[in-house]
Each structure stands twice: as C-alpha cells, then as structure tokens.
Design a protein around this motif. Structure first.
Motif, PDB file in Angstrom:
ATOM      1  N   SER A   1      18.198  21.178  21.963  1.00 22.55           N
ATOM      2  CA  SER A   1      18.089  20.597  23.307  1.00 22.55           C
ATOM      3  C   SER A   1      19.301  19.728  23.622  1.00 22.55           C
ATOM      4  O   SER A   1      19.770  19.696  24.760  1.00 22.55           O
ATOM      5  CB  SER A   1      16.816  19.749  23.421  1.00 22.55           C
ATOM      6  OG  SER A   1      15.683  20.568  23.299  1.00 22.55           O
TER       7      SER A   1
ATOM      8  N   VAL B   1      22.370  20.124  22.665  1.00 20.99           N
ATOM      9  CA  VAL B   1      23.465  21.008  23.090  1.00 20.99           C
ATOM     10  C   VAL B   1      23.184  21.527  24.511  1.00 20.99           C
ATOM     11  O   VAL B   1      24.079  21.585  25.355  1.00 20.99           O
ATOM     12  CB  VAL B   1      23.638  22.172  22.092  1.00 20.99           C
ATOM     13  CG1 VAL B   1      24.676  23.168  22.583  1.00 20.99           C
ATOM     14  CG2 VAL B   1      24.042  21.633  20.722  1.00 20.99           C
ATOM     15  N   GLY B   2      21.925  21.869  24.759  1.00 18.48           N
ATOM     16  CA  GLY B   2      21.542  22.329  26.098  1.00 18.48           C
ATOM     17  C   GLY B   2      21.789  21.254  27.145  1.00 18.48           C
ATOM     18  O   GLY B   2      22.270  21.540  28.245  1.00 18.48           O
TER      19      GLY B   2
ATOM     20  N   HIS C   1      25.285  21.126  28.267  1.00 15.39           N
ATOM     21  CA  HIS C   1      25.681  22.209  29.162  1.00 15.39           C
ATOM     22  C   HIS C   1      24.995  22.141  30.516  1.00 15.39           C
ATOM     23  O   HIS C   1      25.589  22.493  31.528  1.00 15.39           O
ATOM     24  CB  HIS C   1      25.376  23.571  28.512  1.00 15.39           C
ATOM     25  CG  HIS C   1      26.315  23.906  27.413  1.00 15.39           C
ATOM     26  ND1 HIS C   1      26.037  23.647  26.094  1.00 15.39           N
ATOM     27  CD2 HIS C   1      27.546  24.454  27.427  1.00 15.39           C
ATOM     28  CE1 HIS C   1      27.061  24.038  25.353  1.00 15.39           C
ATOM     29  NE2 HIS C   1      27.983  24.528  26.123  1.00 15.39           N
ATOM     30  N   ASN C   2      23.724  21.743  30.540  1.00 15.18           N
ATOM     31  CA  ASN C   2      23.011  21.761  31.826  1.00 15.18           C
ATOM     32  C   ASN C   2      21.744  20.897  31.763  1.00 15.18           C
ATOM     33  O   ASN C   2      20.650  21.402  31.498  1.00 15.18           O
ATOM     34  CB  ASN C   2      22.656  23.203  32.202  1.00 15.18           C
ATOM     35  CG  ASN C   2      22.330  23.340  33.670  1.00 15.18           C
ATOM     36  OD1 ASN C   2      21.864  22.398  34.294  1.00 15.18           O
ATOM     37  ND2 ASN C   2      22.591  24.505  34.220  1.00 15.18           N
TER      38      ASN C   2
ATOM     39  N   LYS D   1      20.192  19.360  34.206  1.00  8.63           N
ATOM     40  CA  LYS D   1      19.253  19.632  35.307  1.00  8.63           C
ATOM     41  C   LYS D   1      18.300  20.768  34.953  1.00  8.63           C
ATOM     42  O   LYS D   1      17.097  20.687  35.189  1.00  8.63           O
ATOM     43  CB  LYS D   1      20.073  19.996  36.560  1.00  8.63           C
ATOM     44  CG  LYS D   1      19.251  20.401  37.757  1.00  8.63           C
ATOM     45  CD  LYS D   1      20.181  20.858  38.877  1.00  8.63           C
ATOM     46  CE  LYS D   1      19.414  21.454  40.029  1.00  8.63           C
ATOM     47  NZ  LYS D   1      20.322  21.973  41.078  1.00  8.63           N
ATOM     48  N   ARG D   2      18.860  21.831  34.347  1.00 15.84           N
ATOM     49  CA  ARG D   2      18.022  22.989  34.042  1.00 15.84           C
ATOM     50  C   ARG D   2      17.011  22.653  32.949  1.00 15.84           C
ATOM     51  O   ARG D   2      15.858  23.077  33.008  1.00 15.84           O
ATOM     52  CB  ARG D   2      18.886  24.177  33.608  1.00 15.84           C
ATOM     53  CG  ARG D   2      18.101  25.490  33.496  1.00 15.84           C
ATOM     54  CD  ARG D   2      17.633  25.916  34.858  1.00 15.84           C
ATOM     55  NE  ARG D   2      16.672  26.990  34.903  1.00 15.84           N
ATOM     56  CZ  ARG D   2      16.953  28.250  35.271  1.00 15.84           C
ATOM     57  NH1 ARG D   2      18.154  28.584  35.614  1.00 15.84           N
ATOM     58  NH2 ARG D   2      16.002  29.148  35.342  1.00 15.84           N
ATOM     59  N   LEU D   3      17.453  21.882  31.952  1.00 15.90           N
ATOM     60  CA  LEU D   3      16.521  21.541  30.870  1.00 15.90           C
ATOM     61  C   LEU D   3      15.374  20.682  31.396  1.00 15.90           C
ATOM     62  O   LEU D   3      14.237  20.819  30.954  1.00 15.90           O
ATOM     63  CB  LEU D   3      17.254  20.807  29.750  1.00 15.90           C
ATOM     64  CG  LEU D   3      17.694  21.667  28.578  1.00 15.90           C
ATOM     65  CD1 LEU D   3      18.265  20.820  27.464  1.00 15.90           C
ATOM     66  CD2 LEU D   3      16.565  22.518  28.025  1.00 15.90           C
ATOM     67  N   ARG D   4      15.692  19.812  32.325  1.00 18.01           N
ATOM     68  CA  ARG D   4      14.631  18.993  32.931  1.00 18.01           C
ATOM     69  C   ARG D   4      13.651  19.905  33.671  1.00 18.01           C
ATOM     70  O   ARG D   4      12.441  19.743  33.555  1.00 18.01           O
ATOM     71  CB  ARG D   4      15.245  17.969  33.891  1.00 18.01           C
ATOM     72  CG  ARG D   4      14.241  16.947  34.412  1.00 18.01           C
ATOM     73  CD  ARG D   4      14.875  15.920  35.312  1.00 18.01           C
ATOM     74  NE  ARG D   4      15.649  14.932  34.590  1.00 18.01           N
ATOM     75  CZ  ARG D   4      16.967  14.809  34.642  1.00 18.01           C
ATOM     76  NH1 ARG D   4      17.673  15.609  35.408  1.00 18.01           N
ATOM     77  NH2 ARG D   4      17.588  13.892  33.949  1.00 18.01           N
ATOM     78  N   ALA D   5      14.203  20.878  34.396  1.00 15.90           N
ATOM     79  CA  ALA D   5      13.351  21.805  35.158  1.00 15.90           C
ATOM     80  C   ALA D   5      12.521  22.698  34.238  1.00 15.90           C
ATOM     81  O   ALA D   5      11.509  23.248  34.651  1.00 15.90           O
ATOM     82  CB  ALA D   5      14.215  22.667  36.080  1.00 15.90           C
ATOM     83  N   LEU D   6      12.959  22.829  32.982  1.00 16.54           N
ATOM     84  CA  LEU D   6      12.190  23.640  32.027  1.00 16.54           C
ATOM     85  C   LEU D   6      11.084  22.825  31.354  1.00 16.54           C
ATOM     86  O   LEU D   6      10.254  23.381  30.633  1.00 16.54           O
ATOM     87  CB  LEU D   6      13.122  24.223  30.954  1.00 16.54           C
ATOM     88  CG  LEU D   6      14.109  25.290  31.444  1.00 16.54           C
ATOM     89  CD1 LEU D   6      15.103  25.640  30.354  1.00 16.54           C
ATOM     90  CD2 LEU D   6      13.366  26.534  31.906  1.00 16.54           C
ATOM     91  N   GLY D   7      11.122  21.504  31.542  1.00 16.49           N
ATOM     92  CA  GLY D   7      10.039  20.671  31.003  1.00 16.49           C
ATOM     93  C   GLY D   7      10.457  19.683  29.933  1.00 16.49           C
ATOM     94  O   GLY D   7       9.589  19.092  29.275  1.00 16.49           O
ATOM     95  N   LEU D   8      11.772  19.494  29.740  1.00 18.40           N
ATOM     96  CA  LEU D   8      12.201  18.542  28.712  1.00 18.40           C
ATOM     97  C   LEU D   8      12.261  17.127  29.287  1.00 18.40           C
ATOM     98  O   LEU D   8      12.797  16.929  30.386  1.00 18.40           O
ATOM     99  CB  LEU D   8      13.589  18.925  28.191  1.00 18.40           C
ATOM    100  CG  LEU D   8      14.064  18.100  26.993  1.00 18.40           C
ATOM    101  CD1 LEU D   8      13.432  18.620  25.700  1.00 18.40           C
ATOM    102  CD2 LEU D   8      15.583  18.128  26.861  1.00 18.40           C
ATOM    103  N   THR D   9      11.722  16.165  28.538  1.00 18.65           N
ATOM    104  CA  THR D   9      11.859  14.759  28.941  1.00 18.65           C
ATOM    105  C   THR D   9      13.245  14.312  28.483  1.00 18.65           C
ATOM    106  O   THR D   9      13.458  13.969  27.319  1.00 18.65           O
ATOM    107  CB  THR D   9      10.750  13.896  28.307  1.00 18.65           C
ATOM    108  OG1 THR D   9       9.497  14.503  28.612  1.00 18.65           O
ATOM    109  CG2 THR D   9      10.773  12.487  28.840  1.00 18.65           C
TER     110      THR D   9
END
Lengths: 247, 328
Positions: B187, B189-190, B193-194, B196-204
């Motif tokens: 996460s 590393v993610g 890179h992005n 916003k997208r990780l937040r939209a996928l459900g990561l706090t």
C-alpha cells in the motif's frame, strides 16, 4: 441499493447538481446521459464522497452514507472508475489489480504476509484480468501499455474490489470502435447482481446495456425512464442537439 | 513494488562479505569507520523506506534517531534500566513519536510534508537543547553498551562492536524488506503512485502512512541506540536537521527506493568523507559536487546507475542470443 434524495451541490453561484433523486435497485444497470457540464461527474464524486454535497442525502443498501468518508464507502462495496485514468503508474497490471483486491479484502495494512501472493488475491486478479481482457498483459508495466489497455485496467481496478455497486465514468472515453465493442461485451457479461451506474456518451452502448436511463442537464434530472422511452424522447434529442436552452 | 533482483541480492552479499572481512582485518580506526557506516546505513534504510517507497521525504529522521539515542541513554542512566530493555523502550518511543508525526503530516504532500517534518525535527532538537534532563547543549555521556557477556560476547571490544553493528544493519534491512513485502508495504508503494485511488479503494490513508512512518521511526531509533552505544556520548547535534539532510543526501547518492542503494551510499559517503577530509577541510564541497553529478546524470543514484547499465546490457544482448538461436 443506491439512492440519492434531493442531492444538491453548488460551486459559488453555479449549481452543479440540483435536487437529484436517483434510486437504483440491486442488479440494475443505469446509464446517465447528459451534455458536457451537466454535472454527471460531480454527481459521481458526491456518491463516492470525494465532494461533499450542500444538501440532500445518499443511501447505500439502506444506510445513510452522506457523511461517510471515501474509504468507508468503498469498504461498504461502492467502487468507481474514473473518466481520466487514475492508475498506479510504474507498477505492473498484476500489481495494480492485486493492490486493489488486497485493499478491498482488508489486507492493505497487514504486516505479516504479502497479500499479492495470497490465494484470494491471486484468484481475484486472474478472474478480473479475464473479465477485462488483460490476461496477456498482467506482467506489463502500466507505463508500457497502450491507452486502451489502461482504460481496461481502470475498470479492472474498480472490479477487483468485488463491489456491490460500481460507478463507471465514461469507460469508453478515448478508445477506438473495436475496444468500445470490447467494453460493450464486458458490461453485458458483468454479474447480474452487480449494480452498475455508467456515465456514457456512446449511445449505442448506452441504449444496449441500460435497464434504465437518467438524463442530467444543468445539474437537474430531466429524464428518468426506460431506454425505449429515452430513444423516442424529443427532450433528449433537443438536449443533445443543443436546443434545450432555447426551449 | 519492492523486489529482490539478482543484482540486489549480489550487491547485498558483496557488501555483507566485504564488511565482515573488513571487520576481521581492520585496525581500531577502521573499525570506528565501520561502526559509523553501520549507524548511517540503518538511518538511511529507515529514510528510504518512507521516502523512496512511500514518497514521504522526511527531514526529521535525525531527530527520530536522536529520540532513540536520548531515550536509551536516559532509560539506562537515569531509570537504571539495563541496556536491552532500554533499547526496546527507546525503539518503541521512537516508533510512537514517529506514528504521531506521520499521522499529523499524512494530510500533506511534497514540499509541505518536508516542511512539516522539518518543523517536528527542529522542535525535538530545540527541546533537547534546552532541557536539563537531557543535558542541554552539553549532551549526555555514559550510555552503556549492550551486555552480551552471558553469550561470551564482549561489546566493549571494538572489533566485536563492529560485528554487532553489522548485525543491526542486517536486522534493520530485514525489517524494512519484510515491511515492503507486507500489505502495508504494498500500500505504501501504491500511495506513492496514487493516493487518491487507494483511498477510493478503501484504504485509510493516514493510518497506513503513520504506521509506515512508525516502522521507519523504530529503525531510526535503533540507529540512535547504536550511535549512543558507539560513542557512549550523545549531544543535541545528533537531532539537528543537518543530520536528516545528510541522510537524504546519502539516500539519493545511493539510489532512492532501492533499499540496497542507500547502504551503498552510506559506505561511499563515510569513506569519501574520511578520505577527502584527510586531504582538504572543504570535503563537504567535493561531496556536494559528487552529489550534483549523480543527480545531473539522471540515474537513480550510484546503485540506480549500475542497475540501469546492467539492464541496458541485458537488453542489447537478448536479440543477439535470439539471432544465434535462429541461425542455429
């Protein structure tokens, strides 16, 4: 499954969405149509929590999610793809899909194992890659693949969360006719219990996949009904021909 | 994503073998340099974990190392703890403070994140500088070394201490590598890179960043414990932003986001420092010129340059082999 009640958002004097009421049943495929600037993407941004509405409320599976944070909504099963590719550039397609699946499975902050190697994530990646026709490119870097493949991955990342509701913002934006047909097949093949809300300008695709159609214009819902009714609607023709302002 | 390529494993093996051989043959001065390299290597592993992989460029890692050093020394000297529990406490405190800093700074990115971490680091430095408990600008002396006499190991011996320091570098590397291969590391590393997208996928997002920062802080705290045990004297200078800046220089010199490169960078930096400073007192200027050359070369540090060259050679070689097969 997904419902909005009088959803309103303004930026200063500009009303981007005005009292939008939507109600999607489980498994419904609804296409949102409307000219540029109609407030379609802003509606999506409010649904996933990236923008806070001025008033109105949003319900997912009967639960009021209006004040909920983006990540919390995603964990409830609300997923989206973006109009502009929002990928993990520099990673491989497998890693993009795997990261999405891992986070959705609640393994995005674990310390004791590599979620990308876990059987559930590996299986999800395999299934989603097959769904969005990315299986041959799994080990390619996102930076090294074509725009069309990046569009497929954009949708794939959203699907890899195994959502209850997926919002797709112009999935065929910028792709050629062949790839557009691919998206067409993909949308038709999605599981029937998945609720799908799509913003789309490709009318053939929209009318073919939609159970229902909603038309937004200047932030207001001006049509909400079956594709057959939309197809014969003079109002819709006027909007797309730019005659609405004169009406 | 972090992965152990054959080149990285080979480089690690060569560095480990080289340092072990050097620890056997070196004299007192050489062993002191080796311990200095080890302390810097642990600090830059901590920094590379968050800066290289997570994009969180920190200017408070010197202060986090200082937290480890001071907490260890105070726990041992004032609270009467033996060295091992004092180390555990110091590392835990460094991690806790790093978590708090990470949680606060998580909402900022880029230059704002750097400035926020700088502010936290300078707050720590000023506090220690003013506090009588921490000896003010005089610092504290008398930090004990770990007592491993039960195992027949005497860490008061410079050579044994050098082996101990190398073992701690290996431990720090292992923790960082395991973190990067975990869900949190993926996460992280993610997020680089992005976000916003990780937040939209459900990561706090804030929690992931803060946890990664805490692990990095714990490793920096370990470097502080080793620094305190090495010189058995610590001063507020250890917490100065220049220490963090120097660590950042070493990470860039070695290869940001490679984990192996910064260790190589630490070796190069300390060796260059000692070699050039024996010739001229203006060694900082020469190291600066080398850093500029590395940055201007557009390679990712010395290790990045080596990786790129080897990758390029492999690419040019492959068609030749295919042609050979075709001919055959």
């Amino acid at each position: 499954m997904l419902e909005t009640r009088a959803l309103t958002k303004s930026f200063g004097a500009i009303h981007v969405t005005k009292g939008v009421n939507l109600k999607l049943e489980k498994g419904e495929r609804r296409v949102i149509l409307g000219p540029n600037g109609a407030g379609k993407t802003t509606l999506f941004n409010q649904l996933v929590g990236e923008i806070t509405p001025n008033s109105g409320s949003i319900y997912l599976d009967g639960q009021d999610i209006t004040a909920m944070r983006v990540a919390d909504r995603a964990r409830l099963g609300l997923s989206r793809s973006y109009q502009k590719n929002t990928l993990f550039d520099g990673l491989t397609i497998r890693e993009n899909l795997g990261l999405s699946a891992a986070v959705a499975l609640g393994r995005g902050q674990g310390l004791w194992s590599d979620p990308l190697q876990s059987p559930e994530v590996v299986e999800t990646v395999r299934e989603v890659a097959a769904q969005v026709d990315l299986a041959p490119y799994l080990d390619a870097s996102v930076n090294a693949v074509s725009y069309g493949i990046r569009r497929q991955l954009e949708v794939g990342i959203a699907l890899a969360t195994r959502p209850k509701v997926i919002l797709m913002d112009e999935p065929t934006s910028g792709v050629g006719p062949e790839m557009s047909k691919g998206f067409h097949r993909l949308l038709k093949a999605l599981p029937r219990d998945l609720t799908v809300l799509i913003i789309e300008h490709d009318m053939d695709l929209a009318f073919d996949v939609a159970d229902t159609i909603t038309v937004l214009n200047y932030g207001e819902v001006v049509f909400d009904g079956l594709p057959e009714a939309a197809r014969s609607s003079q109002l819709l023709k006027d909007i797309y021909l730019g005659a609405w302002e004169d009406a | 994503m972090f992965r152990h390529t054959p080149l990285r494993l080979t480089t690690l093996g060569l560095m480990a073998a080289g340092s072990l051989i050097y620890a056997i043959i070196a004299g007192f001065f050489g062993l002191e340099i080796l311990a200095e390299i080890a302390i810097l290597a642990i600090l830059v592993i901590a920094l590379d974990l968050v800066a290289g992989f997570g994009g969180m460029v920190s200017l408070c890692h010197g202060a986090l190392m200082g937290v480890g050093a001071y907490a260890f020394t105070v726990a041992a000297n004032e609270a009467g703890m033996t060295a091992l529990p004092a180390m555990v406490l110091a590392i835990a405190l460094s991690a806790a403070i790093a978590f708090a800093i990470g949680a606060v700074c998580a909402r900022s990115i880029g230059i704002y994140f750097i400035m926020a971490t700088l502010a936290f680091g300078q707050m720590g430095y000023s506090f220690v500088f003013q506090s009588s408990l921490f000896g003010g600008d005089d610092g504290l002396s008398g930090a004990p070394r770990l007592d491993l006499s039960a195992l027949g190991i005497d860490l008061t011996d410079s050579r044994t201490f050098a082996f101990y320091a190398i073992a701690l570098v290996a431990l720090a590397y292992l923790v960082a590598a395991l973190t990067l291969r975990s869900g949190l590391g993926r996460s992280l590393v993610g997020l680089h890179h992005n976000e916003k997208r990780l937040r939209a996928l459900g990561l706090t997002v804030w929690r992931a960043k803060a946890t990664a920062f805490a692990i990095s802080g714990a490793i920096a705290g370990l470097a502080g414990c080793l620094a305190a045990q090495h010189t058995q004297y610590i001063s507020p200078g250890l917490m100065s932003w220049t220490v963090s800046g120097e660590a950042l220089v070493v990470v860039i010199l070695g290869g940001l986001g490679t984990l192996v490169g910064p260790i190589l960078g630490a070796i190069l930096f300390v060796v260059l420092k000692h070699e050039i400073s024996s010739i001229t007192p203006y060694w900082h200027a020469i190291v600066g010129l080398i850093l500029i050359a590395v940055v201007m070369s557009r390679a990712n540090g010395v290790f990045g340059f080596i990786e790129a060259r080897i990758a390029a050679r492999t690419r040019t070689r492959k068609p030749t082999l295919k042609e050979a097969d075709a001919d055959a």
